[in-house]
Design an enzyme around this catalytic site. Structure first.
Site, PDB file in Angstrom:
ATOM      1  CG  HIS A 161      37.965  -9.618 -54.377  1.00 30.64           C
ATOM      2  ND1 HIS A 161      37.705  -9.371 -53.055  1.00 30.64           N
ATOM      3  CD2 HIS A 161      36.777  -9.970 -54.925  1.00 30.64           C
ATOM      4  CE1 HIS A 161      36.417  -9.542 -52.815  1.00 30.64           C
ATOM      5  NE2 HIS A 161      35.837  -9.919 -53.925  1.00 30.64           N
ATOM      6  CG  ASP A 216      34.239 -12.985 -55.350  1.00 30.71           C
ATOM      7  OD1 ASP A 216      34.263 -12.169 -54.419  1.00 30.71           O
ATOM      8  OD2 ASP A 216      34.123 -12.649 -56.539  1.00 30.71           O
ATOM      9  CG  ASP A 258      33.114  -7.417 -54.843  1.00 33.29           C
ATOM     10  OD1 ASP A 258      32.393  -6.587 -55.396  1.00 33.29           O
ATOM     11  OD2 ASP A 258      33.105  -8.628 -55.143  1.00 33.29           O
ATOM     12  CG  HIS A 289      31.317 -10.339 -51.004  1.00 32.45           C
ATOM     13  ND1 HIS A 289      32.553 -10.337 -50.421  1.00 32.45           N
ATOM     14  CD2 HIS A 289      31.550 -10.370 -52.333  1.00 32.45           C
ATOM     15  CE1 HIS A 289      33.486 -10.358 -51.356  1.00 32.45           C
ATOM     16  NE2 HIS A 289      32.906 -10.378 -52.524  1.00 32.45           N
TER      17      HIS A 289
END
Ligand SMILES: [Zn+2]
Length: 1041
Positions: free
Chosen positions: A263, A265, A375, A580
Site C-alpha cells: 500500500h 499512499d 485504507d 484518501h
C-alpha cells in the site's frame, strides 16, 4: 554415541519455548546462537563517496556530480534532501562459491542503481538491508563493482517530529550506519525461518492444542540437533521442521489466498514527488523477488502510480509489463488513485474508474475486475452501482475493522447499494493490508472470520505498506513453509480473481449488507483542510461546465477544437487530489501546498478552456449573417450573455460589471443547458429590508421573511404564503458554536463523540448587524462576531429576489488550536430521520441515538445539502464547499472549520470564505426542488461575452424533475459523439424524455466506461429520447451527432 542417549524432556513448556526463542534471538546470545551466524566474513568497501542534493534529480544528472569521500556514521540532511552515494567494491577472491551481499544499513529510504538502472530498494524499516551482488561467486563474474545508492532523507513514514503523525521535523539528520560487503549464509536463513515459524506456532496455538505441543517438541529437538558453528548439522534440523510442516490438513480446512501487496499512499506524510520514488523502490524490489520466486503474485492498485513509474523509470516499467503479462504483477482496483470513498462527487467517482480502467486497458490490455480500497474512511452507498457500471463486481477493503464503536458483522458478503446493485465484498479477516506472512496473521484470519461456515476462503495481503516497501523474501519463505500444515489454515499464493471466483462459487449462505459502509472513525476528515474541500467542489463544478460548454461548442462551431488532452490532464489532477489522505485533509503541509497548487492550475487553465468554449456558443451562421448587416462599430461591440450548464431553467439575481466597471445586479431567466442575453427585468416582488425599532432587521422577498437579530442569529425564518415558521420556538437559527476538539490520537482525522459535551455558543458581537443592500433585487445585512482574540466571523446574510433560500456568505479569520466551529439551525420539524445528499442520490440517517449504530454516527458526511422533513414541511441546509453535517433531534448542524495540529501544524489557519443557505419548504424536499437549488448554489451562472441580439437557446432539457442530466461530455476517442449521463434523484421509478436541439443521429446506452451496449439503442421519438429509470439509477448514453 552414548552422550546423546535419550534424556527426559521435562514438562516445562516455558523453558523449552524460550530456549528455542533465544536460539534465534537477534538480541541475546548472538555470540553462540544461530542468528549470530546469518552473516559470515565482511570486507570494507573500496571507496564510498557522496553528493547531497536539495532536489529529487534523475540518475543521469546525479551521476555527473562531483562526489566527496563519505565516512560511515557521518550525518547528512536535512529532511527531504537526497544523498547520492557512489559505492565501489572489490569482492575478495577467497569468497568463491559464497553468496555475497552489499550490506547497507542507513536511515531514510534508498534505491540501488546499477548500470544506470534502478535495481533494488533498501530500507531498514522495511527489513531490506542488503543487496545481493552474487548468489554464488564464480571466477568469471566481475569482482569489482560500482553501484550508486540514492538515499531519500525521509523514513517510510515521513519525518514526524516525535511521533509518526506529528508535523515533519525539517531539520532531521540522517546517516549510514553500515556499508560493507558480507558473506551471506543462506542455509542459516532457511533454518532461522523454520525455527521462527515453529516457535510462532507454539505461541499462537497456545496450551489448548495438541498441535502446538508437537511444534514445541519439534523445535526443541531441532535445537538439540543444530550446532550453529557446524553447517553440516543444519540439514537434520531442517528435515525435522520439514516433516512437521508437511503433515497435512483435512479437506475442510480454511483456505488463505496470500497476495503480495504494497500500500503506497499517493501522498500522506511525504509529498507526491517522493511517492514517485516510493513506487520505484518498492516495485523494483518486487520484480527482483519475482525473478527468484516464480509463484509470487503481487497486487498493485492506482493507475496514477503506474503512470508515474512509466514516466520516471521506463526500464522498470517494461519489466513490470512483462510480469503483468505473466499474471504475477496484477493491476487491481480500476481507479486512478485509491480515492476517498465519501467526498468525491458522483461524476468524480466515475472518472476515477474511467481514467483508471482505460489506463489499465491501454497499458496492459485488461480491465480490473475488482475494486480495491483497503485504507479509506468509509464507502458511499452509490459505489456498488458505479463499480458495476465500470465492469467491476467485486470489492475488497478492511478499513471497517477500525470502527470505534460497532464490530461490522461480516467479512464476506454481498454489498447492496442505493439502487439495488450488488457486489461481492471481502474484508480480509486478518484486518490488515500489510501482513508479514506470520503465523499469528494466519491464525487470526481463521479466528476473526465472521462468516465461518459460510465462506471458506480469505485473503491475506502481505508486504510493508502505507509508506511502501512491500513484500520481502522472508515473508515468501514463511508462507511457503505452511502451504498445507495440519493445524494451520491452508495458504496458497493466489490472485484476486482466484479468491473472488472461489467465494462466488460458494456464496449461497452469504449475507447482504444494504446501504453505506460507514466508518465509525475519522469523522473529522469531512471538515479538515477546508481549502482542499473548497478546491475540490469548485473544480468539480468547473470541469463539469467546461465539458458542457465544449460539447455545445462542438455542435455550434465546426471550427472548435476540443482540447481533450488538456481536459484529461486537469481531471487527473483533480482525481489525484481525491486520494484518501489528501481530500480528507490528513496529510502534511507540503501535500496541502501541492494540492492547492493543482486546484489553482485547474482554475487557471480550466477557466481559460471554459472561456474558449464559450466563445463558440453564439450560433455561427447567425453571427456571420449579423456581421454582414451590422456596421463596423457594432461588429466590434459585445453584449453579456448568461450561460446555464444545469438542466433546468433558472431565475436568479446575478452581478455584472457595467461599462464603467461598477457592479450591477440583474434578474435573469436562463433556459435549461442554454444561454440568454442579460436584459433588465424587475422582480415581481422586490426584496425589502427594514431595520426595526429593537435593532433587529426584517428581510422579505415575497417567499421568505427573516428576522435577523443584532448578533446575526435568525429570530425567525418564515414561509410567507404557507404561514409556516421554520425556526424552533425559543431558539435562534444561524447560531455559531465552538467545541473543544481533542481526539485520542488521529488529530486531523478524528473528532470524538465527547466533543459534543463542550459546546459553547459564539455570542460576542464586534459589529452588530447593519444593512448592506437595502432591497430591490437583493437585500443583505452584515455583522461580525468575535470567536476569540485571534478569530472572527464576518457574515453577509443575503436574500435575493425570487430566491427560495436565504444565503450566508461567510468569512472566518481562523487561528484556533484544537477547536471546532459549527453553525446550528434548530428547526420546527420532528422526524426520526434526516436526509443527506450522496453521489447521484441521497440517503437517510437517524436523528436519534437509540442504538450504538445510531450514536456512532454523531458526525456524518453529505454533499451539497441535507434536509429534515416531516409530512408537508421541511428545512434544507445547503452548502457550497462543506461536507460535515449532523442532525440531532431537531437541530441541523453544519461543520465549518477544525484546527488540528498533526500532521499539518498549520492546518486551516488563515482566512476562509464559504457560503451556506437555508431553505424552508412545504411538501417533500423532492417536490420543493431542494436538489436543484443546491446545484444552483454550487454551479454559478457563467457570464460570457456574446454577439448582440443572440436569441435564447436551450440544448438539453429533461421532462421530469426527478431525473437530473448530470454530465454532458465529448465521448472518449470518438469524433462527433457526446456522452450524456442522467440519474434518478428522487428515489422513484419514472420515465423521462431527454429533449435536445442537437442533431442527434443515433443514441445508445453505454456503461460508465463508455462501452456501447449494441443490444440497447435508446428509443428516439419526435419529442426526444425516451428513458426509464429505477430509483437512483444512473443512465449513460452515447449520442452520435
Ligand atoms: Zn492509505
Amino acid at each position: 554415541m552414548h552422550h546423546q542417549q535419550q534424556q527426559p524432556v521435562l514438562k516445562n513448556r516455558r523453558t523449552l519455548l524460550e530456549r528455542a526463542e533465544k536460539f534465534i534471538s537477534d538480541i541475546y546470545f548472538t555470540d553462540c546462537n544461530l542468528r549470530g551466524r546469518l552473516y559470515g566474513d565482511s570486507y570494507p568497501l573500496e571507496c564510498l563517496t557522496s553528493f547531497l542534493s536539495p532536489k529529487r534529480i534523475p540518475f543521469t544528472e546525479a551521476a555527473k556530480q562531483s562526489f566527496a569521500p563519505y565516512t560511515v556514521g557521518d550525518p547528512f540532511g536535512p529532511t527531504w534532501w537526497t544523498c547520492w552515494f557512489k559505492v565501489t567494491a572489490s569482492i575478495p577472491e577467497s569468497w568463491r562459491g559464497k553468496e555475497v551481499h552489499l550490506r547497507w544499513e542507513s536511515d531514510g529510504e534508498a534505491m540501488v542503481w546499477r548500470e544506470e538502472q534502478p535495481v533494488q530498494g533498501l530500507t531498514k524499516e522495511g527489513e531490506k538491508t542488503s543487496y545481493i551482488l552474487t548468489e554464488c561467486l564464480t571466477d568469471e563474474e566481475p569482482h569489482r563493482i560500482t553501484l550508486y545508492v540514492e538515499l531519500a532523507c525521509n523514513g517510510l513514514f515521513g519525518a514526524g517530529q516525535g511521533s509518526m503523525i506529528a508535523a515533519p521535523d525539517p531539520n532531521k539528520k540522517y546517516s549510514v550506519q553500515k556499508a560493507e560487503l558480507v558473506v551471506f549464509n543462506h542455509d542459516v536463513r532457511e533454518l532461522l525461518t523454520d525455527f521462527e515459524m515453529l516457535v510462532d506456532i507454539v505461541k499462537q496455538l497456545g496450551e489448548g492444542e495438541q498441535r502446538g505441543y508437537q511444534a514445541l517438541f519439534t523445535v526443541n529437538e531441532m535445537v538439540n540437533l543444530c550446532d550453529p558453528a557446524d553447517p553440516t548439522s543444519f540439514p537434520k534440523a531442517h528435515g525435522l521442521a520439514h516433516k512437521f510442516f508437511s503433515q497435512r490438513n483435512g479437506q475442510s480446512q480454511h483456505n488463505i489466498h496470500a497476495m503480495g501487496h504494497c500500500h503506497i499512499d499517493s501522498a500522506w506524510l511525504w509529498p507526491y514527488e517522493e511517492t514517485i520514488r516510493k513506487c520505484g523502490r518498492s516495485w523494483v524490489t518486487v520484480i527482483r523477488l519475482m525473478e527468484k520466486n516464480p509463484e509470487f503474485v503481487f497486487t498493485c492498485s492506482q493507475a496514477q502510480q503506474f503512470q508515474w513509474v512509466k514516466s520516471w523509470y521506463p526500464g522498470l516499467y517494461s519489466q513490470i509489463q512483462h510480469y503483468v503479462k505473466k499474471g504475477q504483477f496484477i493491476p487491481v482496483g480500476g481507479t486512478w488513485v485509491e480515492m476517498d470513498g465519501n467526498l468525491p462527487s458522483g461524476e468524480s467517482m466515475i472518472r476515477q474508474f474511467l481514467e483508471g480502467q482505460r489506463f489499465f486497458h491501454q497499458e496492459f490490455g485488461i480491465y480490473c475486475k475488482e475494486f480495491w480500497l483497503p485504507d479509506t474512511f468509509g464507502y458511499s452507498a452509490q459505489l456498488p452501482q458505479i463499480m458495476q457500471g465500470s465492469g467491476i463486481s467485486r470489492f475488497l477493503t478492511q478499513k471497517l475493522s477500525w470502527n470505534l464503536v460497532n464490530v461490522f458483522p461480516h467479512n464476506t458478503f454481498f454489498w447492496e447499494g442505493l439502487d439495488g446493485s450488488q457486489v461481492l465484498t471481502h474484508f480480509p479477516p486478518g484486518n490488515s493490508y500489510g501482513m508479514m506472512g506470520k503465523v499469528e496473521e494466519l491464525v487470526n484470519t481463521v479466528k476473526n472470520n465472521k462468516d465461518k461456515g459460510r465462506a471458506n476462503h480469505s485473503a491475506a495481503l502481505f508486504g510493508f505498506g502505507d509508506g511502501g516497501g512491500g513484500p520481502t523474501q522472508v515473508m515468501l519463505d514463511r508462507l511457503r513453509r505452511v502451504q498445507d500444515t495440519d493445524g494451520l489454515p491452508r495458504v496458497q499464493m493466489s490472485s484476486p480473481d482466484r479468491l473472488f471466483s472461489q467465494l462466488h462459487a460458494d456464496s449461497a449462505l452469504l449475507c447482504t449488507w444494504v446501504g453505506e459502509l460507514f466508518l465509525e472513525l475519522h469523522n473529522g476528515t469531512y471538515t479538515t483542510q477546508a481549502q482542499i474541500k473548497l478546491g475540490n467542489r469548485q473544480c468539480e463544478a468547473l470541469l463539469h461546465d467546461i465539458e458542457v460548454a465544449s460539447s455545445l461548442a462542438m455542435w455550434k462551431d465546426k471550427a472548435f477544437q476540443y482540447p481533450a488532452k488538456r481536459i484529461q490532464e486537469l481531471w487527473r489532477l483533480l482525481l489525484l487530489n481525491q486520494f484518501h489522505d489528501v481530500i480528507p485533509g490528513s496529510c502534511i503541509e507540503m501535500v496541502v501546498d501541492d494540492a492547492l497548487a493543482y486546484y489553482q492550475e485547474i482554475r487557471r487553465d480550466g477557466g481559460q478552456l471554459l472561456q474558449d468554449a464559450c466563445k463558440s456558443l453564439g450560433p455561427r451562421e447567425q453571427q456571420q449573417d449579423a456581421c454582414k448587416s451590422l456596421g463596423p462599430r457594432e461588429q466590434q461591440g459585445h453584449s453579456t450573455a448568461v450561460f446555464n450548464t444545469l438542466p433546468w431553467e433558472r431565475n436568479e439575481v446575478i452581478q455584472l460589471q457595467d461599462a464603467t466597471d461598477q457592479p450591477r445586479l440583474a434578474l435573469v431567466k436562463v433556459p435549461s443547458v442554454g444561454l440568454t442575453m442579460v436584459e433588465d427585468t424587475q422582480p415581481v416582488i422586490p426584496v425589502s429590508v427594514t431595520v426595526q425599532a429593537d435593532g433587529t432587521v426584517l428581510m422579505e422577498n415575497g417567499i421568505l421573511q427573516a428576522i435577523v437579530n443584532k448578533d446575526g442569529s435568525l429570530a425567525r425564518l418564515y414561509l410567507i404564503k404557507e404561514n409556516r415558521e421554520a425556526v424552533s420556538d425559543g431558539c435562534q437559527g444561524n447560531q455559531f458554536v465552538m467545541f473543544d476538539d481533542v481526539p485520542l490520537y488521529w488529530d486531523a482525522w478524528d473528532v470524538m463523540d465527547y466533543h459534543l459535551q463542550t459546546r459553547k455558543p459564539v455570542l460576542e458581537v464586534s459589529q452588530p448587524v447593519k444593512v448592506v443592500s437595502a432591497g430591490g433585487l437583493k437585500g443583505s445585512v452584515s455583522f461580525t462576531l468575535r470567536i476569540s482574540d485571534k478569530s472572527t466571523i464576518t457574515q453577509e446574510i443575503v436574500l435575493d429576489a425570487m430566491s427560495p433560500y436565504i444565503k450566508f456568505n461567510t468569512q472566518v479569520e481562523w487561528a484556533e488550536s484544537h477547536k471546532f466551529l459549527k453553525v446550528e439551525f434548530p428547526v420546527r420539524v420532528r422526524s426520526p430521520n434526516a436526509t443527506y445528499e450522496i453521489q447521484f442520490g441521497h440517503l437517510q440517517r437517524p436523528t436519534h441515538m437509540n442504538t450504538s449504530w445510531d450514536w456512532a454516527r454523531f458526525e456524518v458526511w453529505s454533499h451539497k445539502w441535507a434536509d429534515l422533513s416531516e409530512h408537508g414541511f421541511g428545512v434544507a441546509l445547503l452548502n457550497d464547499c462543506k461536507y460535515g453535517y449532523s442532525v440531532h433531534k431537531n437541530t441541523m448542524t453544519l461543520s465549518l472549520l477544525r484546527a488540528p495540529k498533526a500532521p499539518d501544524a498549520n492546518a486551516d489557519m488563515g482566512v476562509h470564505h464559504f457560503t451556506y443557505a437555508v431553505m424552508p419548504h412545504t411538501g417533500t424536499f423532492q417536490d420543493a426542488s431542494v436538489i436543484q437549488c443546491a446545484y444552483n448554489l454550487n454551479y454559478p451562472l457563467r457570464l460570457i461575452e456574446c454577439f448582440p441580439h443572440t436569441a435564447p437557446w436551450s440544448a438539453f432539457s429533461v421532462s421530469t424533475a426527478a431525473v437530473i442530466l448530470e454530465t454532458i461530455k465529448p465521448a472518449e476517442d470518438r469524433k462527433d459523439s457526446l456522452v450524456v449521463r442522467l440519474y434518478e434523484s428522487h428515489g422513484s421509478s419514472v420515465t423521462a424524455t431527454l429533449c435536445t436541439s442537437l442533431p442527434v443521429q443515433e443514441a445508445w446506452h453505454c456503461d460508465l466506461l463508455e462501452r456501447v451496449d449494441a443490444t440497447r439503442p435508446a428509443k428516439m421519438t419526435n419529442d426526444g429520447i425516451m428513458l426509464s429509470f429505477n430509483p437512483f439509477q444512473i443512465v449513460s448514453l452515447l449520442l452520435c451527432l
